[in-house]
Design a protein around this motif. Structure first.
Motif, PDB file in Angstrom:
ATOM      1  N   LYS A 197       0.835  -1.206   0.000  1.00 43.37           N
ATOM      2  CA  LYS A 197       0.000   0.000   0.000  1.00 43.37           C
ATOM      3  C   LYS A 197       0.873   1.261   0.000  1.00 43.37           C
ATOM      4  CE  LYS A 197      -3.450   2.276   2.929  1.00 43.37           C
ATOM      5  NZ  LYS A 197      -4.175   2.173   4.197  1.00 43.37           N
ATOM      6  N   GLY A 198       1.905   1.275   0.840  1.00 48.10           N
ATOM      7  CA  GLY A 198       2.780   2.440   0.933  1.00 48.10           C
ATOM      8  C   GLY A 198       3.565   2.674  -0.336  1.00 48.10           C
ATOM      9  N   LEU A 199       4.118   1.626  -0.918  1.00 44.64           N
ATOM     10  CA  LEU A 199       4.882   1.784  -2.154  1.00 44.64           C
ATOM     11  C   LEU A 199       3.989   2.213  -3.313  1.00 44.64           C
ATOM     12  CD1 LEU A 199       7.335  -1.239  -1.888  1.00 44.64           C
ATOM     13  CD2 LEU A 199       7.843   1.183  -1.531  1.00 44.64           C
ATOM     14  N   ARG A 200       2.787   1.669  -3.360  1.00 43.30           N
ATOM     15  CA  ARG A 200       1.834   2.078  -4.401  1.00 43.30           C
ATOM     16  C   ARG A 200       1.531   3.573  -4.253  1.00 43.30           C
ATOM     17  NH1 ARG A 200      -2.762  -1.145  -3.473  1.00 43.30           N
ATOM     18  NH2 ARG A 200      -1.570  -2.848  -4.357  1.00 43.30           N
ATOM     19  N   PHE A 201       1.324   4.022  -3.016  1.00 42.42           N
ATOM     20  CA  PHE A 201       1.053   5.432  -2.739  1.00 42.42           C
ATOM     21  C   PHE A 201       2.240   6.304  -3.183  1.00 42.42           C
ATOM     22  CE2 PHE A 201       1.450   9.090   0.127  1.00 42.42           C
ATOM     23  CZ  PHE A 201       0.215   9.689  -0.044  1.00 42.42           C
ATOM     24  N   LEU A 202       3.457   5.880  -2.845  1.00 35.38           N
ATOM     25  CA  LEU A 202       4.644   6.651  -3.230  1.00 35.38           C
ATOM     26  C   LEU A 202       4.778   6.747  -4.749  1.00 35.38           C
ATOM     27  CD1 LEU A 202       7.364   5.414  -0.705  1.00 35.38           C
ATOM     28  CD2 LEU A 202       6.374   7.705  -0.846  1.00 35.38           C
ATOM     29  N   ARG A 203       4.637   5.626  -5.425  1.00 33.11           N
ATOM     30  CA  ARG A 203       4.788   5.625  -6.884  1.00 33.11           C
ATOM     31  C   ARG A 203       3.738   6.513  -7.542  1.00 33.11           C
ATOM     32  NH1 ARG A 203       5.778  -0.296  -6.105  1.00 33.11           N
ATOM     33  NH2 ARG A 203       8.023  -0.494  -6.184  1.00 33.11           N
ATOM     34  N   LYS A 204       2.503   6.371  -7.103  1.00 34.64           N
ATOM     35  CA  LYS A 204       1.419   7.161  -7.689  1.00 34.64           C
ATOM     36  C   LYS A 204       1.661   8.653  -7.482  1.00 34.64           C
ATOM     37  CE  LYS A 204      -3.543   7.919  -7.321  1.00 34.64           C
ATOM     38  NZ  LYS A 204      -3.861   9.039  -6.468  1.00 34.64           N
ATOM     39  N   ASN A 205       1.996   9.038  -6.271  1.00 35.60           N
ATOM     40  CA  ASN A 205       2.165  10.452  -5.965  1.00 35.60           C
ATOM     41  C   ASN A 205       3.458  11.026  -6.518  1.00 35.60           C
ATOM     42  OD1 ASN A 205      -0.170  11.452  -4.207  1.00 35.60           O
ATOM     43  ND2 ASN A 205       0.318   9.445  -3.377  1.00 35.60           N
ATOM     44  N   MET A 206       4.479  10.230  -6.634  1.00 34.64           N
ATOM     45  CA  MET A 206       5.719  10.735  -7.217  1.00 34.64           C
ATOM     46  C   MET A 206       5.535  10.975  -8.704  1.00 34.64           C
ATOM     47  SD  MET A 206       8.830   8.935  -5.142  1.00 34.64           S
ATOM     48  CE  MET A 206       8.407   7.271  -5.554  1.00 34.64           C
ATOM     49  N   MET A 207       4.755  10.131  -9.362  1.00 32.50           N
ATOM     50  CA  MET A 207       4.488  10.368 -10.780  1.00 32.50           C
ATOM     51  C   MET A 207       3.669  11.639 -10.935  1.00 32.50           C
ATOM     52  SD  MET A 207       4.072   6.823 -12.852  1.00 32.50           S
ATOM     53  CE  MET A 207       2.749   6.069 -11.958  1.00 32.50           C
ATOM     54  N   GLU A 208       2.716  11.846 -10.043  1.00 28.03           N
ATOM     55  CA  GLU A 208       1.867  13.025 -10.132  1.00 28.03           C
ATOM     56  C   GLU A 208       2.655  14.317  -9.955  1.00 28.03           C
ATOM     57  OE1 GLU A 208      -1.399  12.626  -7.430  1.00 28.03           O
ATOM     58  OE2 GLU A 208      -2.274  10.979  -8.570  1.00 28.03           O
ATOM     59  N   ILE A 209       3.712  14.287  -9.150  1.00 24.81           N
ATOM     60  CA  ILE A 209       4.480  15.520  -8.965  1.00 24.81           C
ATOM     61  C   ILE A 209       5.766  15.498  -9.788  1.00 24.81           C
ATOM     62  CG2 ILE A 209       3.546  16.140  -6.719  1.00 24.81           C
ATOM     63  CD1 ILE A 209       5.948  14.915  -5.399  1.00 24.81           C
ATOM     64  N   CYS A 210       5.810  14.569 -10.756  1.00 26.47           N
ATOM     65  CA  CYS A 210       6.882  14.522 -11.756  1.00 26.47           C
ATOM     66  C   CYS A 210       8.274  14.390 -11.156  1.00 26.47           C
ATOM     67  CB  CYS A 210       6.829  15.751 -12.665  1.00 26.47           C
ATOM     68  SG  CYS A 210       5.287  15.916 -13.553  1.00 26.47           S
ATOM     69  N   ILE A 211       8.412  13.574 -10.122  1.00 27.01           N
ATOM     70  CA  ILE A 211       9.749  13.329  -9.604  1.00 27.01           C
ATOM     71  C   ILE A 211      10.062  11.844  -9.614  1.00 27.01           C
ATOM     72  CG2 ILE A 211       9.819  15.372  -8.147  1.00 27.01           C
ATOM     73  CD1 ILE A 211       9.345  13.445  -5.750  1.00 27.01           C
ATOM     74  N   LEU A 212       9.341  11.076 -10.409  1.00 27.81           N
ATOM     75  CA  LEU A 212       9.552   9.633 -10.392  1.00 27.81           C
ATOM     76  C   LEU A 212      10.980   9.305 -10.779  1.00 27.81           C
ATOM     77  CD1 LEU A 212       8.412   6.892  -9.895  1.00 27.81           C
ATOM     78  CD2 LEU A 212       7.691   6.793 -12.243  1.00 27.81           C
ATOM     79  N   GLY A 213      11.521   9.848 -11.833  1.00 31.47           N
ATOM     80  CA  GLY A 213      12.907   9.666 -12.242  1.00 31.47           C
ATOM     81  C   GLY A 213      13.638   8.511 -11.588  1.00 31.47           C
ATOM     82  N   VAL A 214      14.881   8.402 -11.878  1.00 32.40           N
ATOM     83  CA  VAL A 214      15.700   7.306 -11.368  1.00 32.40           C
ATOM     84  C   VAL A 214      15.792   7.354  -9.848  1.00 32.40           C
ATOM     85  CG1 VAL A 214      18.034   6.366 -11.338  1.00 32.40           C
ATOM     86  CG2 VAL A 214      17.022   7.118 -13.486  1.00 32.40           C
TER      87      VAL A 214
END
Length: 175
Positions: free
Chosen positions: A148-165
């Motif tokens: 649940k936590g990792l899914r939340f991080l991935r989703k929100n990091m993509m939304e704020i455009c910092i997913l990168g490496v």
């Protein structure tokens, strides 16, 4: 099994078991370490088994430990790749720290239990069992909170455009 009988089992089976481990990991020293750990696990298990059952159980332990060895190598390789990419990138230390700070801000937005599981496992480097004991929940609940936590991080990091490496690696290297 008593110590004397186990010692004889060790003497009789160590070379054969080392050959198995070497065939799997292709490194004599690593294979010997794995086999020694496997014998220790077998002895500590306290199971009363026949010689052939013990040998089968020992081989199973060795195969699992070899698989764990390769998993650790894969994690190490991903981390090494990350370090190389980070060292070659144009990203400054301040930019990197800002991304890390954003990740921590996202963690703070998680539910208290999920946050505690994420921090305990990834930051505190605790095993699932240790987190479960500390929080007085089951290991499967720990796994569910991690997912649940990792899914939340991935989703929100993509939304704020910092997913990168950098951020992707935060979510995958730590496993």
């Amino acid at each position: 099994m008593d110590i004397i009988a186990f010692r004889q089992f060790f003497i009789d089976n160590f070379p054969r078991t080392c050959n198995l481990a070497v065939s799997l990991v292709k490194d004599d020293e690593v294979a010997r370490d794995i086999v020694q750990d496997a014998f220790e696990d077998l002895f500590r298990s306290g199971k009363s088994l026949s010689q052939s059952e013990m040998r089968n159980y020992l081989y199973m332990i060795v195969r699992h430990k070899c698989a764990d060895y390769y998993r650790r190598l894969a994690v190490h390789s991903r981390y090494s790749d990350y370090v190389i990419q980070f060292s070659e990138s144009e990203e400054s230390w301040e930019e990197h720290e800002e991304k890390v700070e954003r990740v921590y801000e996202l963690i703070e937005r998680m539910s208290p239990k999920t946050r505690q599981v994420i921090l305990g496992h990834y930051i505190g480097r605790l095993k699932y069992r240790q987190v479960a004991e500390e929080m007085e929940i089951s290991e499967s609940a720990v796994k569910k909170h991690l997912v649940k936590g990792l899914r939340f991080l991935r989703k929100n990091m993509m939304e704020i455009c910092i997913l990168g490496v950098t951020c992707f690696e935060f979510c995958t290297i730590s496993k």
